[in-house]
Enzyme design. Sequence first.
Site, PDB file in Angstrom:
ATOM      1  N   LYS A 247      46.909  39.584  70.221  1.00 32.74           N
ATOM      2  CA  LYS A 247      47.600  40.869  70.240  1.00 32.74           C
ATOM      3  C   LYS A 247      48.893  40.709  71.038  1.00 32.74           C
ATOM      4  O   LYS A 247      48.925  40.036  72.073  1.00 32.74           O
ATOM      5  CB  LYS A 247      46.695  41.919  70.886  1.00 32.74           C
ATOM      6  CG  LYS A 247      47.294  43.319  70.983  1.00 32.74           C
ATOM      7  CD  LYS A 247      46.302  44.257  71.657  1.00 32.74           C
ATOM      8  CE  LYS A 247      46.823  45.678  71.792  1.00 32.74           C
ATOM      9  NZ  LYS A 247      45.827  46.574  72.436  1.00 32.74           N
TER      10      LYS A 247
ATOM     11  N   SER B  38      45.298  50.485  69.941  1.00 29.01           N
ATOM     12  CA  SER B  38      46.567  49.805  69.790  1.00 29.01           C
ATOM     13  C   SER B  38      46.467  48.378  69.259  1.00 29.01           C
ATOM     14  O   SER B  38      47.496  47.742  69.000  1.00 29.01           O
ATOM     15  CB  SER B  38      47.299  49.785  71.134  1.00 29.01           C
ATOM     16  OG  SER B  38      46.551  49.095  72.132  1.00 29.01           O
TER      17      SER B  38
ATOM     18  N   SER C 176      41.321  50.895  72.419  1.00 27.87           N
ATOM     19  CA  SER C 176      42.257  50.121  71.599  1.00 27.87           C
ATOM     20  C   SER C 176      41.666  48.941  70.859  1.00 27.87           C
ATOM     21  O   SER C 176      42.339  48.344  70.018  1.00 27.87           O
ATOM     22  CB  SER C 176      43.434  49.645  72.462  1.00 27.87           C
ATOM     23  OG  SER C 176      44.215  50.743  72.870  1.00 27.87           O
TER      24      SER C 176
END
Length: 522
Positions: free
Chosen positions: A124, A200, A224
């Site tokens: 990520k 996210s 997330s």
Amino acid sequence: MTQVNLARRRLIQACGALGSMSMLGLSLSSQASAAATAKPRQDDYDNWDMSTMANLLRQGDVSPLELTDSAIARFEAHAALNMIAVNHFQQAREQAQKLNQLSTAQRTAKMARAPLLGVPFALKDLGVTMAGTITTNGCRFFKDNRVAENSTLVNRYQAAGLNIMAKLTSPEFGQTPTGESSLHGDTLNPWNTGYSSGGSSAGSAVAVAARILPAAHGSDGGGSIRIPAAHCGLFGLKPSRGRVASGPTNLESSMGLSVHHALTRSVRDSALLLQLSQGAEPGSRVTLANDDMLAAVNAQPKRLKIALMDSHPFGYPLHQDCKDALNKTIKLLTSLGHIVEQAQPTLPLEQMFAGMGIATSSGMLNAVQARELKLGRAAREDEFEAIVWGHLQRAKGFTAQQMLAARSAFDQGGQAFDMFFNDYDVILAPVTTAPPPKIGELSLNQPYDAFVQQVLKASPIAALFNMTGLPAMSVPLHWNDNGLPIGVQFAGAYGSEAQLLTLAAQLEQAAPWADNRPPILS
């Protein structure tokens, strides 16, 4: 404990994981069975989880370069989903080519130390660093933020043999549960591209759901990992605070709210990655004894007493799709012999959520100020999303007393949950109160009040377990009438990841999801 001793411990754990994989025969799902009888075809790539890929590599049935090129081809074929923030394809191909040149004996020796040697993977683009590469945090102010050292977690992934080929999209500083940013654009849900992927850890969810990668790194500071897993039909486990190292820069990101792990298609892959990445690092003070996560996947499930916690912290109604998901899950749980009853702890909700805003905004401000110092200039408003810029300005006025009050509220919530888990084994709850929203509804560039109204539908239930440091997971057990995934959430007592993984493996066997594919793959 010295860095050398910690490194030795990681090596022992990697070898232990390899032994466990061999002992289990990688036979936990049908994904491995097809490869057992015949030379696998690259057409089968979409069906392989990470554990299957490792087994095929170990047997010499596929090569690291074949897997890397297959992943690159799929990234390129699905470029319209917009999941890549930073491309490391060339670096990954060079690494795979080096591995291809090893003899069988050399590769076998390396895999004894690195059980995932040559398996494609991605990070990520938020909160982790890989030496010599850029991490943007989804923010224009960090768009050329080239870093000098690895995160501790990246060291562990590389020690396990993972071939990191990209950093995947996140909204700016992970401040909204979607994959939309001014820097990288909109990351689209492969189940329906008009809808949000969740966030996210958006790019990670999309890459795994679209069968580009078998697993990808994610982080979770308020849902997330779990929200994008729920919206993309994946398994997503948020570990307990202190289970996975987040340093060396920040040992407790946002006062412990944010933790790292992964989004996967199979439960066993999540267990394997957690087995290889768990453990303290120098300076860690919030720590847990390492657990055998792989053994948990094959453990005999015990009868659990499960509390149904289905009300929104602020009274928002639960969408019928989410009710349907919970009802379906309750029927499944009771059929497996578990007890489900409605119950929830009493929490200081107002103080906890006020503290969450203080902790997250202060964490962002700290990162921005460090970047300002490095660049020798002040950040500008036009380098940030409107909502994030507002958070940063408010953070400048927070006091030490407010920070202490925030941590105190988190601790009070943790105490309430700990006492609650004296009576219950696991909590069942929705991940969000609504199905995936349409693109734009959770944008960071809209009036603040409108943004808050949308966010309150998405993350407050999930965020409770961040503030209290508890493990929680999203399990893909339902799809609505529009074909969109609706995950359900389970949470456990502090340090109880093994129990959650045992339950997840039982659910995966009873209600398999591995063959559910987004329409774009048809």
